[in-house]
Design a protein around this motif. Structure first.
Motif, PDB file in Angstrom:
ATOM      1  N   MET A   1     -72.986 -50.820  -3.929  1.00  0.00           N
ATOM      2  CA  MET A   1     -71.745 -51.472  -4.370  1.00  0.00           C
ATOM      3  C   MET A   1     -71.149 -50.759  -5.584  1.00  0.00           C
ATOM      4  N   TYR A   2     -72.007 -50.247  -6.452  1.00  0.00           N
ATOM      5  CA  TYR A   2     -71.525 -49.629  -7.681  1.00  0.00           C
ATOM      6  C   TYR A   2     -70.676 -48.386  -7.431  1.00  0.00           C
ATOM      7  N   VAL A   3     -71.006 -47.598  -6.435  1.00  0.00           N
ATOM      8  CA  VAL A   3     -70.291 -46.338  -6.207  1.00  0.00           C
ATOM      9  C   VAL A   3     -68.797 -46.574  -5.958  1.00  0.00           C
ATOM     10  N   PRO A   4     -68.392 -47.365  -4.966  1.00  0.00           N
ATOM     11  CA  PRO A   4     -66.949 -47.554  -4.780  1.00  0.00           C
ATOM     12  C   PRO A   4     -66.292 -48.334  -5.923  1.00  0.00           C
ATOM     13  N   MET A   5     -67.031 -49.233  -6.546  1.00  0.00           N
ATOM     14  CA  MET A   5     -66.463 -50.000  -7.664  1.00  0.00           C
ATOM     15  C   MET A   5     -66.121 -49.074  -8.832  1.00  0.00           C
ATOM     16  N   LEU A   6     -67.051 -48.214  -9.199  1.00  0.00           N
ATOM     17  CA  LEU A   6     -66.807 -47.311 -10.315  1.00  0.00           C
ATOM     18  C   LEU A   6     -65.753 -46.267  -9.961  1.00  0.00           C
ATOM     19  N   TRP A   7     -65.756 -45.798  -8.709  1.00  0.00           N
ATOM     20  CA  TRP A   7     -64.736 -44.841  -8.275  1.00  0.00           C
ATOM     21  C   TRP A   7     -63.345 -45.462  -8.439  1.00  0.00           C
ATOM     22  N   PHE A   8     -63.205 -46.717  -7.988  1.00  0.00           N
ATOM     23  CA  PHE A   8     -61.944 -47.444  -8.101  1.00  0.00           C
ATOM     24  C   PHE A   8     -61.523 -47.570  -9.563  1.00  0.00           C
ATOM     25  N   LEU A   9     -62.442 -47.986 -10.417  1.00  0.00           N
ATOM     26  CA  LEU A   9     -62.124 -48.199 -11.824  1.00  0.00           C
ATOM     27  C   LEU A   9     -61.763 -46.889 -12.512  1.00  0.00           C
ATOM     28  N   TRP A  10     -62.511 -45.826 -12.237  1.00  0.00           N
ATOM     29  CA  TRP A  10     -62.221 -44.521 -12.848  1.00  0.00           C
ATOM     30  C   TRP A  10     -60.902 -43.949 -12.335  1.00  0.00           C
ATOM     31  N   ALA A  11     -60.615 -44.126 -11.047  1.00  0.00           N
ATOM     32  CA  ALA A  11     -59.361 -43.621 -10.494  1.00  0.00           C
ATOM     33  C   ALA A  11     -58.169 -44.341 -11.114  1.00  0.00           C
ATOM     34  N   GLN A  12     -58.256 -45.654 -11.215  1.00  0.00           N
ATOM     35  CA  GLN A  12     -57.166 -46.417 -11.825  1.00  0.00           C
ATOM     36  C   GLN A  12     -57.021 -46.059 -13.303  1.00  0.00           C
ATOM     37  N   GLY A  13     -58.137 -45.856 -13.988  1.00  0.00           N
ATOM     38  CA  GLY A  13     -58.088 -45.460 -15.397  1.00  0.00           C
ATOM     39  C   GLY A  13     -57.464 -44.088 -15.576  1.00  0.00           C
ATOM     40  N   ALA A  14     -57.791 -43.159 -14.679  1.00  0.00           N
ATOM     41  CA  ALA A  14     -57.211 -41.814 -14.762  1.00  0.00           C
ATOM     42  C   ALA A  14     -55.697 -41.872 -14.554  1.00  0.00           C
ATOM     43  N   LYS A  15     -55.266 -42.687 -13.603  1.00  0.00           N
ATOM     44  CA  LYS A  15     -53.822 -42.801 -13.361  1.00  0.00           C
ATOM     45  C   LYS A  15     -53.113 -43.452 -14.541  1.00  0.00           C
ATOM     46  N   ARG A  16     -53.772 -44.378 -15.200  1.00  0.00           N
ATOM     47  CA  ARG A  16     -53.175 -44.998 -16.389  1.00  0.00           C
ATOM     48  C   ARG A  16     -53.107 -43.980 -17.522  1.00  0.00           C
ATOM     49  N   CYS A  17     -54.135 -43.157 -17.662  1.00  0.00           N
ATOM     50  CA  CYS A  17     -54.097 -42.070 -18.660  1.00  0.00           C
ATOM     51  C   CYS A  17     -52.932 -41.130 -18.351  1.00  0.00           C
ATOM     52  N   HIS A  18     -52.727 -40.828 -17.078  1.00  0.00           N
ATOM     53  CA  HIS A  18     -51.629 -39.956 -16.681  1.00  0.00           C
ATOM     54  C   HIS A  18     -50.284 -40.567 -17.075  1.00  0.00           C
ATOM     55  N   ASP A  19     -50.159 -41.880 -16.966  1.00  0.00           N
ATOM     56  CA  ASP A  19     -48.912 -42.529 -17.346  1.00  0.00           C
ATOM     57  C   ASP A  19     -48.647 -42.367 -18.838  1.00  0.00           C
ATOM     58  N   ARG A  20     -49.685 -42.235 -19.608  1.00  0.00           N
ATOM     59  CA  ARG A  20     -49.549 -42.027 -21.050  1.00  0.00           C
ATOM     60  C   ARG A  20     -49.394 -40.543 -21.392  1.00  0.00           C
ATOM     61  N   GLY A  21     -49.441 -39.668 -20.353  1.00  0.00           N
ATOM     62  CA  GLY A  21     -49.284 -38.236 -20.581  1.00  0.00           C
ATOM     63  C   GLY A  21     -50.577 -37.541 -20.961  1.00  0.00           C
ATOM     64  N   ASN A  22     -51.708 -38.170 -20.684  1.00  0.00           N
ATOM     65  CA  ASN A  22     -53.011 -37.612 -21.050  1.00  0.00           C
ATOM     66  C   ASN A  22     -53.841 -37.302 -19.809  1.00  0.00           C
ATOM     67  N   SER A  23     -54.868 -36.504 -20.009  1.00  0.00           N
ATOM     68  CA  SER A  23     -55.825 -36.229 -18.950  1.00  0.00           C
ATOM     69  C   SER A  23     -56.636 -37.489 -18.663  1.00  0.00           C
ATOM     70  N   GLY A  24     -57.151 -37.599 -17.454  1.00  0.00           N
ATOM     71  CA  GLY A  24     -57.978 -38.737 -17.080  1.00  0.00           C
ATOM     72  C   GLY A  24     -59.258 -38.831 -17.889  1.00  0.00           C
ATOM     73  N   PHE A  25     -59.675 -37.725 -18.490  1.00  0.00           N
ATOM     74  CA  PHE A  25     -60.894 -37.735 -19.298  1.00  0.00           C
ATOM     75  C   PHE A  25     -60.736 -38.544 -20.583  1.00  0.00           C
ATOM     76  N   PHE A  26     -59.506 -38.869 -20.961  1.00  0.00           N
ATOM     77  CA  PHE A  26     -59.284 -39.672 -22.163  1.00  0.00           C
ATOM     78  C   PHE A  26     -59.905 -41.056 -22.036  1.00  0.00           C
ATOM     79  N   GLN A  27     -60.097 -41.538 -20.809  1.00  0.00           N
ATOM     80  CA  GLN A  27     -60.681 -42.865 -20.636  1.00  0.00           C
ATOM     81  C   GLN A  27     -62.141 -42.910 -21.072  1.00  0.00           C
ATOM     82  N   LEU A  28     -62.747 -41.757 -21.312  1.00  0.00           N
ATOM     83  CA  LEU A  28     -64.123 -41.720 -21.809  1.00  0.00           C
ATOM     84  C   LEU A  28     -64.203 -42.010 -23.305  1.00  0.00           C
ATOM     85  N   ILE A  29     -63.060 -41.986 -23.991  1.00  0.00           N
ATOM     86  CA  ILE A  29     -63.027 -42.293 -25.426  1.00  0.00           C
ATOM     87  C   ILE A  29     -63.274 -43.793 -25.597  1.00  0.00           C
ATOM     88  N   PRO A  30     -64.207 -44.175 -26.465  1.00  0.00           N
ATOM     89  CA  PRO A  30     -64.484 -45.608 -26.656  1.00  0.00           C
ATOM     90  C   PRO A  30     -63.219 -46.384 -27.034  1.00  0.00           C
TER      91      PRO A  30
END
Length: 111
Positions: A47-76
Motif C-alpha cells: 500500500m505504501y508504494v502507490p500512496m507515497l508515489w501519489f504524495l510525491w508526485a502531487q508535491g512535485a507538481k505543487r513545487c513546480h507551481d511555485r517555480g521550484n524543482s520537485g526536490f524542494f519538497q524534501l526541505i523540512p
C-alpha cells in the motif's frame, strides 16, 4: 482537477495539493494499522508504494507551481509552505498557470 495524479509533470493549485494530502491521510492510517498487526505487514508495504508515489508526485507538481524543482519538497516544513504560498502567475518552465490556463493567450493578444 486530478489530471494524471501519479505524474511528476505539470503544475497544481493549492487546493488540489491540500485535497491530495487529505486523500493520503486515511490510507496512511490504515497502512500504519496494518503494520502494527505483523501478520499483514506485506499488504501494508504494498500500500505504501502507490500512496507515497501519489504524495510525491502531487508535491512535485505543487513545487513546480511555485517555480521550484520537485526536490524542494524534501526541505523540512516546505510542504506546509506550499499549502499557503501563491504559485507563479502565468506560465513558467513547468507549464501553464493552473489558476488561469488561458493567461498565455491573453498575454499574446495584449502584445
Amino acid at each position: 482537477m486530478f489530471k494524471n495524479p501519479f505524474s511528476f509533470n505539470g503544475r497544481i493549485r493549492r487546493t488540489e495539493y491540500g485535497i491530495s494530502f487529505l486523500i493520503y491521510l486515511p490510507f496512511a492510517v490504515v497502512a500504519n494499522l496494518l503494520v502494527e498487526s505483523s501478520s499483514t505487514i506485506f499488504i501494508a508495504l504494498l500500500m505504501y508504494v502507490p500512496m507515497l508515489w501519489f504524495l510525491w508526485a502531487q508535491g512535485a507538481k505543487r513545487c513546480h507551481d511555485r517555480g521550484n524543482s520537485g526536490f524542494f519538497q524534501l526541505i523540512p516544513f516546505y510542504g506546509l509552505w506550499m499549502l499557503f504560498a501563491e504559485g507563479d502567475q502565468g506560465p513558467n518552465e513547468y507549464g501553464p498557470d493552473p489558476k488561469r490556463p488561458d493567461s498565455h493567450l491573453q498575454e499574446r493578444v495584449a502584445a
